[in-house]
Design an enzyme around this catalytic site. Structure first.
Site, PDB file in Angstrom:
ATOM      1  CB  SER A  26      -1.009   0.039   1.144  1.00  0.00           C
ATOM      2  OG  SER A  26      -1.963   1.062   0.878  1.00  0.00           O
ATOM      3  CG  HIS A  82       2.252  14.518   5.532  1.00  0.00           C
ATOM      4  ND1 HIS A  82       2.281  14.711   4.163  1.00  0.00           N
ATOM      5  CD2 HIS A  82       1.473  13.442   5.753  1.00  0.00           C
ATOM      6  CE1 HIS A  82       1.523  13.793   3.590  1.00  0.00           C
ATOM      7  NE2 HIS A  82       1.029  13.007   4.528  1.00  0.00           N
ATOM      8  CB  CYS A 138      -3.339  -4.331   1.393  1.00  0.00           C
ATOM      9  SG  CYS A 138      -3.819  -2.735   0.717  1.00  0.00           S
TER      10      CYS A 138
END
Length: 108
Positions: free
Chosen positions: A52, A57, A72
């Protein structure tokens, strides 16, 4: 390096290297990457994974960071790898493996 130094001095190349290293150490597989440096401050780095994705950030001006780890489990259970990645990133960003993490887990 202190917690604030690790985040405050972050650049796209250093964060990309950090994500690549920790993803590999956690046993996940990176397949693509994207980075963005914002003006006047801030950096985002995303690795697409076979499993995935993971996104980091950083708000350098506030010495804050968020990490999104999505894996996943359709073909195999990757939960332990995601947990290992969280610990590795917490240690790298805060000089501690005891950072506070908030989890949302949805299973079907």
């Amino acid at each position: 390096m202190t917690t604030t130094d690790a985040i405050a001095s972050s650049t796209a190349p250093t964060l990309l290297q950090l994500l690549q290293t920790t993803v590999q150490t956690a046993g996940l597989t990176a397949v693509a990457e994207a980075t963005a440096t914002f003006s006047p401050q801030g950096v985002s780095v995303v690795l697409l994974l076979e499993e995935s994705h993971v996104a980091l950030h950083v708000w350098t001006e506030y010495c804050k960071a968020t990490v999104d780890i999505h894996v996943c489990d359709y073909q195999q259970d990757n939960y332990a790898k995601a947990q290992k990645l969280a610990v590795l990133l917490a240690s790298a960003l805060t000089d501690s493996d005891r950072a506070q993490w908030h989890y949302l887990e949805i299973t079907g």
